[in-house]
Structure formats: C-alpha cells, structure tokens
Write a protein that holds these residues in place. Sequence first.
Motif, PDB file in Angstrom:
ATOM      1  N   LYS A 167     120.598   8.892   7.671  1.00  0.00           N
ATOM      2  CA  LYS A 167     120.395   9.470   6.333  1.00  0.00           C
ATOM      3  C   LYS A 167     120.406  11.001   6.282  1.00  0.00           C
ATOM      4  CE  LYS A 167     121.476   6.369   5.483  1.00  0.00           C
ATOM      5  NZ  LYS A 167     122.678   6.083   4.707  1.00  0.00           N
ATOM      6  N   PRO A 168     119.971  11.844   7.184  1.00  0.00           N
ATOM      7  CA  PRO A 168     119.243  11.489   8.392  1.00  0.00           C
ATOM      8  C   PRO A 168     117.726  11.540   8.176  1.00  0.00           C
ATOM      9  CG  PRO A 168     119.931  13.782   8.513  1.00  0.00           C
ATOM     10  CD  PRO A 168     120.403  13.255   7.188  1.00  0.00           C
ATOM     11  N   LEU A 169     117.050  10.511   8.665  1.00  0.00           N
ATOM     12  CA  LEU A 169     115.592  10.481   8.711  1.00  0.00           C
ATOM     13  C   LEU A 169     115.192  10.078  10.121  1.00  0.00           C
ATOM     14  CD1 LEU A 169     114.784   8.671   5.332  1.00  0.00           C
ATOM     15  CD2 LEU A 169     114.372  11.084   5.843  1.00  0.00           C
ATOM     16  N   ARG A 170     114.519  10.971  10.809  1.00  0.00           N
ATOM     17  CA  ARG A 170     114.152  10.710  12.197  1.00  0.00           C
ATOM     18  C   ARG A 170     112.716  10.227  12.342  1.00  0.00           C
ATOM     19  NH1 ARG A 170     117.273  13.232  16.297  1.00  0.00           N
ATOM     20  NH2 ARG A 170     115.669  12.470  17.725  1.00  0.00           N
ATOM     21  N   ARG A 171     111.885  10.504  11.347  1.00  0.00           N
ATOM     22  CA  ARG A 171     110.466  10.207  11.491  1.00  0.00           C
ATOM     23  C   ARG A 171     109.957   9.276  10.385  1.00  0.00           C
ATOM     24  NH1 ARG A 171     108.821  12.860  15.633  1.00  0.00           N
ATOM     25  NH2 ARG A 171     106.660  12.226  15.255  1.00  0.00           N
TER      26      ARG A 171
ATOM     27  N   CYS B 291     105.878  12.221  -0.919  1.00  0.00           N
ATOM     28  CA  CYS B 291     106.598  11.231  -0.130  1.00  0.00           C
ATOM     29  C   CYS B 291     106.987  11.870   1.195  1.00  0.00           C
ATOM     30  CB  CYS B 291     107.838  10.719  -0.868  1.00  0.00           C
ATOM     31  SG  CYS B 291     109.164  11.934  -1.097  1.00  0.00           S
ATOM     32  N   HIS B 292     107.537  11.075   2.090  1.00  0.00           N
ATOM     33  CA  HIS B 292     108.010  11.618   3.365  1.00  0.00           C
ATOM     34  C   HIS B 292     109.275  12.432   3.096  1.00  0.00           C
ATOM     35  CE1 HIS B 292     108.841  11.758   7.696  1.00  0.00           C
ATOM     36  NE2 HIS B 292     110.106  11.621   7.336  1.00  0.00           N
ATOM     37  N   VAL B 293     109.301  13.684   3.535  1.00  0.00           N
ATOM     38  CA  VAL B 293     110.450  14.563   3.300  1.00  0.00           C
ATOM     39  C   VAL B 293     110.980  15.106   4.615  1.00  0.00           C
ATOM     40  CG1 VAL B 293     111.174  16.790   2.330  1.00  0.00           C
ATOM     41  CG2 VAL B 293     109.795  15.228   0.963  1.00  0.00           C
ATOM     42  N   GLU B 294     112.300  15.034   4.775  1.00  0.00           N
ATOM     43  CA  GLU B 294     112.997  15.741   5.834  1.00  0.00           C
ATOM     44  C   GLU B 294     114.078  16.588   5.180  1.00  0.00           C
ATOM     45  OE1 GLU B 294     113.966  13.452   9.328  1.00  0.00           O
ATOM     46  OE2 GLU B 294     112.223  12.121   9.075  1.00  0.00           O
ATOM     47  N   VAL B 295     114.465  17.668   5.843  1.00  0.00           N
ATOM     48  CA  VAL B 295     115.383  18.652   5.258  1.00  0.00           C
ATOM     49  C   VAL B 295     116.586  18.820   6.177  1.00  0.00           C
ATOM     50  CG1 VAL B 295     115.647  21.106   4.683  1.00  0.00           C
ATOM     51  CG2 VAL B 295     113.587  19.858   3.971  1.00  0.00           C
TER      52      VAL B 295
ATOM     53  N   LEU C  12     105.034  20.360   9.342  1.00  0.00           N
ATOM     54  CA  LEU C  12     105.433  19.068   9.914  1.00  0.00           C
ATOM     55  C   LEU C  12     106.682  18.492   9.243  1.00  0.00           C
ATOM     56  CD1 LEU C  12     101.970  17.327  10.410  1.00  0.00           C
ATOM     57  CD2 LEU C  12     103.270  18.737  12.020  1.00  0.00           C
ATOM     58  N   ILE C  13     107.265  19.219   8.286  1.00  0.00           N
ATOM     59  CA  ILE C  13     108.528  18.768   7.687  1.00  0.00           C
ATOM     60  C   ILE C  13     109.626  18.825   8.751  1.00  0.00           C
ATOM     61  CG2 ILE C  13     110.357  19.329   6.039  1.00  0.00           C
ATOM     62  CD1 ILE C  13     108.241  20.346   4.137  1.00  0.00           C
ATOM     63  N   PRO C  14     110.274  17.710   9.073  1.00  0.00           N
ATOM     64  CA  PRO C  14     111.382  17.757  10.032  1.00  0.00           C
ATOM     65  C   PRO C  14     112.593  18.471   9.433  1.00  0.00           C
ATOM     66  CG  PRO C  14     110.437  15.553   9.902  1.00  0.00           C
ATOM     67  CD  PRO C  14     109.898  16.327   8.731  1.00  0.00           C
ATOM     68  N   LEU C  15     113.205  19.315  10.243  1.00  0.00           N
ATOM     69  CA  LEU C  15     114.409  20.037   9.832  1.00  0.00           C
ATOM     70  C   LEU C  15     115.577  19.608  10.713  1.00  0.00           C
ATOM     71  CD1 LEU C  15     115.962  22.261   8.285  1.00  0.00           C
ATOM     72  CD2 LEU C  15     115.124  23.898  10.005  1.00  0.00           C
TER      73      LEU C  15
ATOM     74  N   LYS D 176     107.385  22.048  13.769  1.00  0.00           N
ATOM     75  CA  LYS D 176     107.143  21.182  14.914  1.00  0.00           C
ATOM     76  C   LYS D 176     108.330  20.307  15.260  1.00  0.00           C
ATOM     77  CE  LYS D 176     103.900  17.862  16.843  1.00  0.00           C
ATOM     78  NZ  LYS D 176     102.607  17.142  16.675  1.00  0.00           N
ATOM     79  N   TYR D 177     109.067  19.840  14.203  1.00  0.00           N
ATOM     80  CA  TYR D 177     110.150  18.890  14.431  1.00  0.00           C
ATOM     81  C   TYR D 177     111.472  19.496  13.973  1.00  0.00           C
ATOM     82  CZ  TYR D 177     106.127  15.730  14.616  1.00  0.00           C
ATOM     83  OH  TYR D 177     104.938  15.132  14.926  1.00  0.00           O
ATOM     84  N   VAL D 178     112.316  19.850  14.916  1.00  0.00           N
ATOM     85  CA  VAL D 178     113.627  20.411  14.611  1.00  0.00           C
ATOM     86  C   VAL D 178     114.678  19.628  15.392  1.00  0.00           C
ATOM     87  CG1 VAL D 178     115.086  22.461  14.525  1.00  0.00           C
ATOM     88  CG2 VAL D 178     112.592  22.695  14.270  1.00  0.00           C
ATOM     89  N   TYR D 179     115.691  19.134  14.697  1.00  0.00           N
ATOM     90  CA  TYR D 179     116.727  18.308  15.316  1.00  0.00           C
ATOM     91  C   TYR D 179     118.085  18.934  15.073  1.00  0.00           C
ATOM     92  CZ  TYR D 179     112.881  14.963  15.075  1.00  0.00           C
ATOM     93  OH  TYR D 179     111.657  14.347  15.187  1.00  0.00           O
ATOM     94  N   THR D 180     119.015  18.654  15.969  1.00  0.00           N
ATOM     95  CA  THR D 180     120.388  19.098  15.785  1.00  0.00           C
ATOM     96  C   THR D 180     121.267  17.888  15.463  1.00  0.00           C
ATOM     97  OG1 THR D 180     120.831  18.943  18.179  1.00  0.00           O
ATOM     98  CG2 THR D 180     120.178  21.103  17.286  1.00  0.00           C
ATOM     99  N   GLY D 181     122.323  18.123  14.703  1.00  0.00           N
ATOM    100  CA  GLY D 181     123.233  17.045  14.317  1.00  0.00           C
ATOM    101  C   GLY D 181     124.681  17.438  14.494  1.00  0.00           C
ATOM    102  N   ASN D 182     125.539  16.460  14.717  1.00  0.00           N
ATOM    103  CA  ASN D 182     126.992  16.650  14.884  1.00  0.00           C
ATOM    104  C   ASN D 182     127.339  17.464  16.130  1.00  0.00           C
ATOM    105  OD1 ASN D 182     127.378  15.273  12.511  1.00  0.00           O
ATOM    106  ND2 ASN D 182     127.641  17.107  11.267  1.00  0.00           N
ATOM    107  N   CYS D 183     126.420  17.510  17.084  1.00  0.00           N
ATOM    108  CA  CYS D 183     126.686  18.266  18.305  1.00  0.00           C
ATOM    109  C   CYS D 183     127.092  17.355  19.471  1.00  0.00           C
ATOM    110  CB  CYS D 183     125.453  19.076  18.715  1.00  0.00           C
ATOM    111  SG  CYS D 183     125.056  20.402  17.563  1.00  0.00           S
TER     112      CYS D 183
END
Length: 274
Positions: free
Chosen positions: A51-55, A198-202, A230-233, A267-274
């Motif tokens: 979606k992406p939703l990791r948490r 609600c649960h939010v990721e960016v 704590l919002i995941p990016l 706290k939560y940072v993710y990479t995508g399309n790498c």
Amino acid sequence: MKAVCSLCPRRCAIEEGGTGACRARENRDGRVVCGNYGRLTSLALDPIEKKPLRRFFPGSRILSAGSYGCNLRCPFCQNSEISMADASFRTCDAAPEELARRAAELAPEGNIGLAFTYNEPLVGYEFVRDCARLVHEAGLKTVLVTNGCFLREPLEALLPDIDAANIDLKGFTPEYYRWLGGDLDTVKEAIALAAPRCHVEVTTLVVPGKNDSPAEMEAEAEWLASVDPLIPLHISRFFPRYRLTYRGPTDVEAVYRLRDVAAGRLKYVYTGNC
C-alpha cells in the motif's frame, strides 16, 4: 448553472453536465456528485505492504479497489492510465454491498478488509464513505491510500470509518506542490488530522533534482516528528514514468542518504523501489 466542489483546494466551479479537474466530480442538476461511483478499474488482493503499510497488520492481505480520476497532475504518475482517465474509461460496476461482501468472503485467504487505492480514491468520496461503513459493519478493516490534498471538513467526516492511511507527502516546499497542482499546507493538515484518529504512514517519492535535498528531507522529518515521531515514513525511489521519462531514476545511494537524515528524527523509516 455552475456548482462549486468543496472536496479539495481546487474548489472547481463546474458547468452543468461538466466535470472538475479530477474528471470524477460532476455537476448534475446544479449539484456536485460522484461521477465514478461504483465504477472500478482495478480490483486485486494485495499484500498490505504494497500500500505501502509496514506496521499495520504485517503479513496480511487486503482487497484493493480503484476507480479513475485524480485531483493532482503529477508528471511522474505510475497509474496515469486510470488517474488521468475520465468517464469514457472502461470500468466494471460494483455496489458498496458487493465489495463489502467480497471482502468478507476473502477473509479465509488472509484478507483483513478493503483498501481504496490505485487512483486517487477521495475523488470518489461518497463511494469510499459508503463502502467503508459497510466494511466496518462486517468487522473488517479499511485502508485509504491518498495524496491527502483534500479539505478538512470532508476528511474529518470520513476518518471514523478509516482504520489506516498511507498519505503521500510528495515534497516539502510550496513550489514543489505547485508543480503538481496541489497544496502543501492542505496535505500537512490532512496528516496532522488523521494521525491521532487512525494508523498513518507517509510516503515520499524522491525525484532527482526536484525534492532530493537533505535539507528538505530534514525539514520534512522534523515536521512529521512534531506530529508523531512514530509515524512510519517510506522514502521511495523514482523511476521514469508518464510525462517524466527524460529524467533518470533516483540514485540508490541518494535514497539511503535521505533515509539516514529522516532516521535522525523518526523511529521508522523505510526505503522503497531500491
């Protein structure tokens, strides 16, 4: 007689029989209505991480539905076939009751609910609202994948029926949002409004030479942390798409550097399309 749409900052004044900039809001008899109501271009059972939703319920799957239309004009859109389409695009009809029933039927396959995604779902606001209520009545979850460029009142009314959202924060300067036909402050307000409810990721897609400076990412991460650290990016790598095919993909190392910048605040940072 023109009718003014009050859903997004464009506030389109739509002629009778016409559509707004999103191609999905229509003026019928002096009222703005959802022209793409129940008209699906896409339906799939996806991993929640896409979606992406990791948490949010990691490892689960979610029935994902899309229609046509979008209120932004991102030149790098990865779903331009449907986001830039209008009512002439071939669709399949699906009532909210049918989608809610289908979501429940897929629960044995790991489905947790219904996601509104692929195009910009909120241009079909009434359909999202009606589906979300029925999905909740069935005891399932709802997910919204949106650009967040919508006004406070309609978003606030919808959020009680949304369990999780991934909101694009496409850049962190007003100039960048003007390039896309959007408004940065509106998106920031949407994130700040949704995060406690609600649960939010960016997600931020990094476009070379446009929004890839460490200073801009530092400012973005600092602001997100002020809402909730704590919002995941998700920092995602750009690939040439739609009208932005003349620019090469984002350097992988640049994505990792921006991840490290953001990780100093979040706290939560993710990479995508790498």
